[in-house]
Design a protein around this motif. Structure first.
Motif, short mmCIF file in Angstrom:
data_model
loop_
_atom_site.label_atom_id
_atom_site.label_comp_id
_atom_site.label_asym_id
_atom_site.label_seq_id
_atom_site.Cartn_x
_atom_site.Cartn_y
_atom_site.Cartn_z
N ARG A 1 24.23 5.37 0.62
CA ARG A 1 23.92 3.96 0.92
C ARG A 1 25.04 3.04 0.45
NH1 ARG A 1 18.28 2.68 1.26
NH2 ARG A 1 18.87 0.66 0.39
N GLY A 2 25.92 3.55 -0.41
CA GLY A 2 26.98 2.72 -0.96
C GLY A 2 26.62 2.11 -2.29
N ASP A 3 25.46 2.49 -2.83
CA ASP A 3 25.05 1.97 -4.14
C ASP A 3 24.61 3.14 -5.01
OD1 ASP A 3 22.70 2.69 -2.94
OD2 ASP A 3 21.80 0.69 -2.96
N ALA A 4 23.83 2.85 -6.04
CA ALA A 4 23.39 3.89 -6.96
C ALA A 4 22.43 4.87 -6.28
CB ALA A 4 22.71 3.25 -8.17
N TRP A 5 22.30 6.04 -6.86
CA TRP A 5 21.35 7.03 -6.37
C TRP A 5 19.95 6.61 -6.80
CZ3 TRP A 5 23.13 10.97 -3.33
CH2 TRP A 5 24.50 11.20 -3.35
N ARG A 6 19.03 6.60 -5.87
CA ARG A 6 17.66 6.17 -6.15
C ARG A 6 16.75 7.38 -6.35
NH1 ARG A 6 16.88 1.14 -1.84
NH2 ARG A 6 18.80 0.03 -2.43
N ILE A 7 16.18 7.48 -7.52
CA ILE A 7 15.33 8.61 -7.89
C ILE A 7 13.96 8.06 -8.30
CG2 ILE A 7 15.17 10.70 -9.31
CD1 ILE A 7 17.70 10.56 -7.62
N ALA A 8 12.93 8.83 -8.03
CA ALA A 8 11.58 8.38 -8.37
C ALA A 8 10.93 9.32 -9.37
CB ALA A 8 10.71 8.30 -7.11
N ILE A 9 10.29 8.74 -10.36
CA ILE A 9 9.49 9.50 -11.32
C ILE A 9 8.09 9.63 -10.74
CG2 ILE A 9 8.49 9.49 -13.64
CD1 ILE A 9 10.97 7.90 -14.53
N GLU A 10 7.59 10.83 -10.76
CA GLU A 10 6.31 11.14 -10.11
C GLU A 10 5.11 10.73 -10.96
OE1 GLU A 10 4.09 15.13 -8.25
OE2 GLU A 10 6.08 15.25 -9.17
N PRO B 1 1.81 11.52 -12.64
CA PRO B 1 1.34 12.83 -13.13
C PRO B 1 -0.10 13.14 -12.76
CG PRO B 1 1.31 11.26 -14.91
CD PRO B 1 1.89 10.53 -13.73
N GLN B 2 -0.33 13.35 -11.48
CA GLN B 2 -1.67 13.67 -11.03
C GLN B 2 -1.71 15.09 -10.48
OE1 GLN B 2 -2.34 10.47 -8.31
NE2 GLN B 2 -1.11 11.37 -6.67
N GLU B 3 -2.82 15.75 -10.70
CA GLU B 3 -2.94 17.16 -10.34
C GLU B 3 -3.36 17.35 -8.89
OE1 GLU B 3 -5.78 18.28 -13.25
OE2 GLU B 3 -4.50 17.55 -14.88
N GLU B 4 -3.93 16.33 -8.29
CA GLU B 4 -4.42 16.43 -6.92
C GLU B 4 -3.97 15.22 -6.11
OE1 GLU B 4 -8.61 16.80 -7.29
OE2 GLU B 4 -8.53 18.79 -8.22
N ALA B 5 -4.38 15.16 -4.87
CA ALA B 5 -4.13 14.01 -3.99
C ALA B 5 -2.65 13.83 -3.66
CB ALA B 5 -4.69 12.73 -4.61
N GLY B 6 -1.89 14.92 -3.68
CA GLY B 6 -0.50 14.84 -3.25
C GLY B 6 0.40 14.24 -4.29
N ARG B 7 1.66 14.03 -3.90
CA ARG B 7 2.68 13.52 -4.82
C ARG B 7 2.92 12.05 -4.55
NH1 ARG B 7 7.43 17.93 -5.14
NH2 ARG B 7 7.64 16.99 -7.21
N MET B 8 2.91 11.25 -5.61
CA MET B 8 3.09 9.81 -5.49
C MET B 8 4.11 9.33 -6.51
SD MET B 8 -0.88 8.58 -5.04
CE MET B 8 -0.38 6.86 -4.84
N VAL B 9 4.79 8.24 -6.18
CA VAL B 9 5.80 7.67 -7.06
C VAL B 9 5.15 6.79 -8.12
CG1 VAL B 9 7.78 6.12 -7.17
CG2 VAL B 9 7.58 7.75 -5.28
N GLN B 10 5.56 6.98 -9.37
CA GLN B 10 5.11 6.13 -10.47
C GLN B 10 6.14 5.04 -10.76
OE1 GLN B 10 2.23 6.31 -12.52
NE2 GLN B 10 2.96 4.37 -13.36
N GLN B 11 7.43 5.42 -10.81
CA GLN B 11 8.48 4.47 -11.17
C GLN B 11 9.80 4.90 -10.56
OE1 GLN B 11 8.54 1.46 -13.23
NE2 GLN B 11 10.46 1.48 -12.08
N GLY B 12 10.55 3.96 -10.02
CA GLY B 12 11.86 4.24 -9.47
C GLY B 12 12.96 3.93 -10.47
#
Length: 335
Positions: free
Chosen positions: A208-217, A219-230
Motif C-alpha cells: 500500500r506504500g505505508d506500514a504493514w497492517r496486522i490485526a490481533i484476534e 480470543p474466542q473459541e467459537e463463532a469464527g475469527r474476529m479482529v480485536q485490535q489493529g
C-alpha cells in the motif's frame, strides 16, 4: 493467534512494482511471506526455494519433532558435559534463560515432561488427563531452567540432570520468522512481512506504500475469527499467545496448555491473550508466553516495569477487557 490483514487494494495503474506472496510449511505450521518490490535479479521460484531451505534449517536446529535436529540430539544425550551447538542456538537459549531469571522461573523451557504428563502435545484426546499430585511432584523433579547452562564461546549447552528436556516451542515460530527475515535481507529485500502460526516480522513498507497492517484476534473459541485490535508495523515483530486454541475440558473444568512451573499445573487466571511487540519476533514470542503464565495483573506490572510493549485481553463476567502498555499505545496502535 494473529490475523494478518495485509489488504493490498491496488490496481494495475497504481502498482508498478511486483508483489510476491509465497507460502509453505514449517513443521506443522503454515508460513506466509509477502515481499514488496523484490529485486529484479531474483525470480519468485528462486525465493520460494530459498525460503523453504531457510525454514528447513530452522527445523533442523530447534524442531523437537525432528529426530535428527540439534535439540532432539541434545535431549537424547545423557551426558552432563558440554554439548556443542551452533552460535544461533546458543544465543537463543541464552535469551530464554535470561527471561527465566528475569521472571524468577515463571518462564521455563524445560517444562516438556509436565506437558506430556497432562497429555498436551498429543493429537489423541484420550491422552488428556488430570494427573495426581504425586505424579506432578515426580515430574517436576525433571524440570528446572537452573539445570540448563549455555556457553557462547565456543557455543555449547550443558545439563546438570541426564533426563532434562529442552523444548523451545515458546519461541520456535518467532525464531523461524526472524531467521526467514534475515534470509530475505541477505538477498537485498527490505520491504517484507513474514508470518508463521500468527507470529509476524515486518520490515519496510507494505504494497500500500505505508506500514504493514496486522490485526490481533479476539480470543474466542467459537463463532469464527474476529479482529480485536489493529496495529501498524514497519520494523517490528509481533507475537500473540493465548489459551483459546489449545485446551481441554474435564469434569466441567477448563485446562489450558499454559503451565505454571511453580505448581506443575495449568494456569487458572483470566488472561485470554497477550500480544507483545519487539524489534525481534523471537523476543516478542518469549514474553507473550511469559505473560500468559503470569496472568493479567502480574503481566501488566512486569511489562510496565521492564518497558515491554504489550497488549492484554482477559475475561470478565461482562465479556472481555483490554489493556495496552504506554509504549504499545503510543508506538504501534492503528486507530
Amino acid at each position: 493467534m494473529l490475523l494478518c490483514v495485509c489488504c493490498v487494494g491496488l490496481t494495475a495503474c497504481s502498482q508498478p512494482d511486483p508483489v510476491w506472496r509465497l507460502e509453505g510449511m514449517q513443521g506443522t505450521a503454515l508460513w506466509h511471506v509477502t515481499v514488496n518490490r523484490p529485486p529484479a535479479t531474483l525470480s519468485e521460484a528462486q525465493l520460494q526455494a530459498g525460503l523453504n531451505n531457510a525454514f528447513a534449517e530452522t527445523n533442523q536446529l530447534i524442531g523437537s519433532w525432528e529426530p535428527t535436529s540439534t535439540i532432539s540430539q541434545f535431549n537424547r544425550y545423557s551426558g552432563m558435559d558440554w554439548f556443542s551447538v551452533s552460535p544461533k542456538l546458543a544465543k537463543l537459549v541464552e535469551l530464554t534463560l535470561h527471561i527465566s531469571q528475569q521472571s524468577a522461573g515463571s518462564y521455563d523451557v524445560t517444562l516438556a515432561p509436565l506437558l506430556q504428563l497432562w497429555g498436551f502435545g498429543s493429537h489423541d484426546s484420550a491422552k488428556e488427563r488430570i494427573p495426581t499430585q504425586a505424579e506432578i511432584a515426580l515430574t517436576r523433579a525433571k524440570v528446572g531452567y537452573q539445570k540448563l547452562q549455555v556457553r557462547l564461546d565456543p557455543p555449547a549447552l550443558r545439563k546438570s540432570q541426564p533426563d532434562l528436556h529442552l523444548e523451545l516451542a515458546s519461541v520456535a515460530d518467532g525464531f523461524a520468522a526472524d531467521q526467514a527475515g534475515l534470509y530475505l535481507e541477505s538477498l537485498g529485500i527490505h520491504d517484507y512481512m513474514v508470518e508463521i502460526a500468527g507470529e509476524v516480522r515486518t520490515r519496510g513498507i507494505s504494497p500500500r506504500g505505508d506500514a504493514w497492517r496486522i490485526a490481533i484476534e479476539k480470543p474466542q473459541e467459537e463463532a469464527g475469527r474476529m479482529v480485536q485490535q489493529g496495529v501498524s508495523l514497519r520494523k517490528a515483530g509481533l507475537a500473540t499467545s493465548g489459551d483459546y486454541r489449545n485446551f481441554f475440558v474435564k469434569g466441567g473444568q477448563r485446562y489450558s496448555h499454559t503451565f505454571d512451573p511453580t505448581t506443575g499445573s495449568p494456569v487458572t487466571h483470566n488472561l485470554a491473550s497477550a500480544s507483545v511487540l519487539a524489534e525481534e519476533t523471537t523476543v516478542a514470542d518469549a514474553y507473550a508466553t511469559l505473560f500468559m503464565v503470569l496472568g493479567e495483573e502480574k503481566a501488566k506490572a512486569f511489562a510496565e516495569t521492564h518497558g515491554i510493549h504489550a497488549y492484554f485481553i482477559w475475561r470478565t463476567d461482562d465479556g472481555f477487557k483490554t489493556f495496552a502498555t504506554t509504549g504499545f499505545s503510543e508506538a504501534f496502535i492503528n486507530n
